[in-house]
Design a protein around this motif. Structure first.
Motif, PDB file in Angstrom:
ATOM      1  N   PRO A  75       0.788  -1.232   0.000  1.00  0.00           N
ATOM      2  CA  PRO A  75       0.000   0.000   0.000  1.00  0.00           C
ATOM      3  C   PRO A  75       0.821   1.283   0.000  1.00  0.00           C
ATOM      4  CG  PRO A  75      -0.114  -1.055   2.137  1.00  0.00           C
ATOM      5  CD  PRO A  75       0.565  -2.012   1.208  1.00  0.00           C
ATOM      6  N   LYS A  76       1.997   1.282   0.580  1.00  0.00           N
ATOM      7  CA  LYS A  76       2.796   2.499   0.621  1.00  0.00           C
ATOM      8  C   LYS A  76       3.832   2.541  -0.494  1.00  0.00           C
ATOM      9  CE  LYS A  76       5.609   5.414   3.602  1.00  0.00           C
ATOM     10  NZ  LYS A  76       6.723   5.657   2.751  1.00  0.00           N
ATOM     11  N   ASN A  77       4.405   1.400  -0.799  1.00  0.00           N
ATOM     12  CA  ASN A  77       5.529   1.342  -1.726  1.00  0.00           C
ATOM     13  C   ASN A  77       5.138   1.046  -3.161  1.00  0.00           C
ATOM     14  OD1 ASN A  77       7.622   1.726   0.315  1.00  0.00           O
ATOM     15  ND2 ASN A  77       6.820  -0.197   1.108  1.00  0.00           N
ATOM     16  N   GLY A  78       3.878   0.710  -3.419  1.00  0.00           N
ATOM     17  CA  GLY A  78       3.415   0.533  -4.782  1.00  0.00           C
ATOM     18  C   GLY A  78       3.537  -0.882  -5.308  1.00  0.00           C
ATOM     19  N   LEU A  79       3.686  -0.965  -6.625  1.00  0.00           N
ATOM     20  CA  LEU A  79       3.736  -2.243  -7.328  1.00  0.00           C
ATOM     21  C   LEU A  79       5.152  -2.472  -7.846  1.00  0.00           C
ATOM     22  CD1 LEU A  79       1.851  -4.550  -8.246  1.00  0.00           C
ATOM     23  CD2 LEU A  79       1.474  -3.261 -10.357  1.00  0.00           C
ATOM     24  N   TRP A  80       5.710  -3.623  -7.501  1.00  0.00           N
ATOM     25  CA  TRP A  80       7.100  -3.955  -7.836  1.00  0.00           C
ATOM     26  C   TRP A  80       7.151  -5.233  -8.651  1.00  0.00           C
ATOM     27  CZ3 TRP A  80      11.280  -0.985  -6.365  1.00  0.00           C
ATOM     28  CH2 TRP A  80      10.973   0.093  -5.546  1.00  0.00           C
ATOM     29  N   GLN A  81       8.140  -5.308  -9.530  1.00  0.00           N
ATOM     30  CA  GLN A  81       8.318  -6.482 -10.384  1.00  0.00           C
ATOM     31  C   GLN A  81       9.757  -6.948 -10.345  1.00  0.00           C
ATOM     32  OE1 GLN A  81       8.416  -5.922 -14.653  1.00  0.00           O
ATOM     33  NE2 GLN A  81       7.206  -7.769 -14.977  1.00  0.00           N
ATOM     34  N   SER A  82       9.910  -8.277 -10.310  1.00  0.00           N
ATOM     35  CA  SER A  82      11.218  -8.900 -10.488  1.00  0.00           C
ATOM     36  C   SER A  82      11.093  -9.854 -11.668  1.00  0.00           C
ATOM     37  CB  SER A  82      11.624  -9.690  -9.240  1.00  0.00           C
ATOM     38  OG  SER A  82      12.787 -10.454  -9.512  1.00  0.00           O
ATOM     39  N   ARG A  83      12.067  -9.825 -12.549  1.00  0.00           N
ATOM     40  CA  ARG A  83      12.073 -10.748 -13.696  1.00  0.00           C
ATOM     41  C   ARG A  83      13.152 -11.817 -13.563  1.00  0.00           C
ATOM     42  NH1 ARG A  83      10.557  -6.935 -18.884  1.00  0.00           N
ATOM     43  NH2 ARG A  83       8.416  -6.629 -18.211  1.00  0.00           N
ATOM     44  N   ASP A  84      13.798 -11.856 -12.388  1.00  0.00           N
ATOM     45  CA  ASP A  84      14.861 -12.846 -12.164  1.00  0.00           C
ATOM     46  C   ASP A  84      14.634 -13.609 -10.857  1.00  0.00           C
ATOM     47  OD1 ASP A  84      15.440 -10.836 -10.352  1.00  0.00           O
ATOM     48  OD2 ASP A  84      17.342 -10.273 -11.289  1.00  0.00           O
ATOM     49  N   ALA A  85      13.381 -14.005 -10.632  1.00  0.00           N
ATOM     50  CA  ALA A  85      12.987 -14.814  -9.471  1.00  0.00           C
ATOM     51  C   ALA A  85      13.342 -14.140  -8.146  1.00  0.00           C
ATOM     52  CB  ALA A  85      13.581 -16.217  -9.557  1.00  0.00           C
ATOM     53  N   GLY A  86      13.197 -12.835  -8.094  1.00  0.00           N
ATOM     54  CA  GLY A  86      13.358 -12.108  -6.845  1.00  0.00           C
ATOM     55  C   GLY A  86      14.741 -11.600  -6.523  1.00  0.00           C
ATOM     56  N   LEU A  87      15.688 -11.718  -7.439  1.00  0.00           N
ATOM     57  CA  LEU A  87      17.036 -11.206  -7.173  1.00  0.00           C
ATOM     58  C   LEU A  87      17.073  -9.685  -7.198  1.00  0.00           C
ATOM     59  CD1 LEU A  87      19.283 -13.682  -9.172  1.00  0.00           C
ATOM     60  CD2 LEU A  87      19.265 -13.329  -6.700  1.00  0.00           C
ATOM     61  N   THR A  88      16.435  -9.085  -8.202  1.00  0.00           N
ATOM     62  CA  THR A  88      16.400  -7.630  -8.322  1.00  0.00           C
ATOM     63  C   THR A  88      14.954  -7.186  -8.525  1.00  0.00           C
ATOM     64  OG1 THR A  88      16.765  -7.712 -10.720  1.00  0.00           O
ATOM     65  CG2 THR A  88      18.719  -7.513  -9.304  1.00  0.00           C
ATOM     66  N   TRP A  89      14.673  -5.930  -8.161  1.00  0.00           N
ATOM     67  CA  TRP A  89      13.314  -5.413  -8.201  1.00  0.00           C
ATOM     68  C   TRP A  89      13.276  -4.044  -8.860  1.00  0.00           C
ATOM     69  CZ3 TRP A  89       9.328  -8.459  -6.743  1.00  0.00           C
ATOM     70  CH2 TRP A  89       9.663  -9.623  -6.034  1.00  0.00           C
ATOM     71  N   ALA A  90      12.177  -3.778  -9.556  1.00  0.00           N
ATOM     72  CA  ALA A  90      11.946  -2.464 -10.165  1.00  0.00           C
ATOM     73  C   ALA A  90      10.527  -2.021  -9.836  1.00  0.00           C
ATOM     74  CB  ALA A  90      12.135  -2.528 -11.676  1.00  0.00           C
ATOM     75  N   ARG A  91      10.397  -0.764  -9.438  1.00  0.00           N
ATOM     76  CA  ARG A  91       9.060  -0.229  -9.158  1.00  0.00           C
ATOM     77  C   ARG A  91       8.359   0.016 -10.486  1.00  0.00           C
ATOM     78  NH1 ARG A  91       7.343   3.916  -4.741  1.00  0.00           N
ATOM     79  NH2 ARG A  91       9.538   3.763  -4.256  1.00  0.00           N
ATOM     80  N   ARG A  92       7.154  -0.517 -10.618  1.00  0.00           N
ATOM     81  CA  ARG A  92       6.356  -0.337 -11.826  1.00  0.00           C
ATOM     82  C   ARG A  92       5.227   0.668 -11.617  1.00  0.00           C
ATOM     83  NH1 ARG A  92      10.246  -1.675 -14.700  1.00  0.00           N
ATOM     84  NH2 ARG A  92      10.672  -3.888 -14.925  1.00  0.00           N
ATOM     85  N   LEU A  93       4.843   0.887 -10.352  1.00  0.00           N
ATOM     86  CA  LEU A  93       3.790   1.837 -10.049  1.00  0.00           C
ATOM     87  C   LEU A  93       4.001   2.355  -8.633  1.00  0.00           C
ATOM     88  CD1 LEU A  93       1.060   3.120 -10.924  1.00  0.00           C
ATOM     89  CD2 LEU A  93      -0.046   1.181  -9.824  1.00  0.00           C
ATOM     90  N   ASN A  94       4.022   3.657  -8.496  1.00  0.00           N
ATOM     91  CA  ASN A  94       4.166   4.281  -7.194  1.00  0.00           C
ATOM     92  C   ASN A  94       2.777   4.425  -6.589  1.00  0.00           C
ATOM     93  OD1 ASN A  94       4.556   5.989  -5.013  1.00  0.00           O
ATOM     94  ND2 ASN A  94       6.105   7.193  -6.071  1.00  0.00           N
ATOM     95  N   ALA A  95       2.587   3.953  -5.372  1.00  0.00           N
ATOM     96  CA  ALA A  95       1.263   4.007  -4.742  1.00  0.00           C
ATOM     97  C   ALA A  95       0.766   5.431  -4.596  1.00  0.00           C
ATOM     98  CB  ALA A  95       1.300   3.324  -3.377  1.00  0.00           C
ATOM     99  N   SER A  96       1.653   6.390  -4.452  1.00  0.00           N
ATOM    100  CA  SER A  96       1.222   7.774  -4.241  1.00  0.00           C
ATOM    101  C   SER A  96       0.723   8.438  -5.518  1.00  0.00           C
ATOM    102  CB  SER A  96       2.368   8.592  -3.646  1.00  0.00           C
ATOM    103  OG  SER A  96       3.433   8.673  -4.567  1.00  0.00           O
ATOM    104  N   THR A  97       0.805   7.759  -6.681  1.00  0.00           N
ATOM    105  CA  THR A  97       0.292   8.345  -7.918  1.00  0.00           C
ATOM    106  C   THR A  97      -1.230   8.353  -7.945  1.00  0.00           C
ATOM    107  OG1 THR A  97       0.387   6.228  -9.070  1.00  0.00           O
ATOM    108  CG2 THR A  97       2.322   7.673  -9.243  1.00  0.00           C
ATOM    109  N   SER A  98      -1.839   7.597  -7.044  1.00  0.00           N
ATOM    110  CA  SER A  98      -3.298   7.584  -6.977  1.00  0.00           C
ATOM    111  C   SER A  98      -3.793   8.824  -6.252  1.00  0.00           C
ATOM    112  CB  SER A  98      -3.773   6.342  -6.218  1.00  0.00           C
ATOM    113  OG  SER A  98      -5.124   6.476  -5.865  1.00  0.00           O
ATOM    114  N   SER A  99      -4.924   9.325  -6.652  1.00  0.00           N
ATOM    115  CA  SER A  99      -5.499  10.495  -5.991  1.00  0.00           C
ATOM    116  C   SER A  99      -5.958  10.177  -4.579  1.00  0.00           C
ATOM    117  CB  SER A  99      -6.692  11.018  -6.798  1.00  0.00           C
ATOM    118  OG  SER A  99      -7.704  10.024  -6.878  1.00  0.00           O
TER     119      SER A  99
END
Length: 186
Positions: free
Chosen positions: A127-151
């Motif tokens: 809820p605070k940190n948004g939506l995150w994706q890993s494409r290497d089974a959890g070794l590295t992560w990238a934020r795909r959506l910031n939760a604060s972008t919602s109104s």
């Protein structure tokens, strides 16, 4: 569980049978801390967890939160384990270069994980940190959506992310009070 464990079994449908293994325990205890004996419940716990078999190895991804010691970032966040039982070890996999990531009110307190069987792609909604994706089974992560972008702000709803069981690469998520359909999510 109240002691911060993560249990698996050869027969999980019957609590009194099968070999229950604490996947959170390692030879040196739990790397994210343990109970503080000051009369308060201060144990880091999993708030979201998923497992998968990749390349013949069991991999666990867990989001750990300490409900009482909210300022201990070293205990909170994304943890990853390769191996089953006591043979594996946990490592913290919080994204590098983001000093405020996984800190603050949420600290993964309501994390939700989607990890389709056999896929290297993992999604985490928080809820605070948004939506995150890993494409290497959890070794590295990238934020795909910031939760604060919602109104409605970042803590307005319980986060949710799931993969579509019939359409590869399609995911459904709620973050920051909004519903998203993710295509080409792998």
């Amino acid at each position: 569980n109240v002691e911060g464990g993560l249990f698996s079994s050869t027969n999980p449908f019957f609590l009194s049978s099968g070999n229950w293994i604490d996947q959170a325990a390692t030879g040196s205890g739990r790397p994210w801390g343990s109970r503080v004996t000051d009369g308060k419940d201060r144990i880091p716990r999993f708030t979201g967890v998923a497992s998968n078999v990749i390349g013949g190895q069991v991999i666990y991804i867990g989001c750990v939160f300490n409900f009482s010691r909210v300022n201990l970032d070293s205990e909170c966040g994304i943890w990853r384990k390769v191996g089953d039982g006591a043979s594996g070890s946990w490592s913290q996999r919080n994204p590098a270069g983001f000093p405020d990531v996984f800190s603050g009110i949420s600290k993964m307190s309501q994390a939700n994980i989607a990890w389709p069987p056999g896929s290297n792609t993992v999604w985490i909604a928080d809820p605070k940190n948004g939506l995150w994706q890993s494409r290497d089974a959890g070794l590295t992560w990238a934020r795909r959506l910031n939760a604060s972008t919602s109104s409605q702000g970042g803590n307005s709803c319980i986060p949710f992310v799931r993969s579509d069981p019939t359409r590869s690469g399609v995911y459904y998520a709620t973050v920051g009070g909004k519903f998203y359909i993710i295509t080409n999510g792998d």
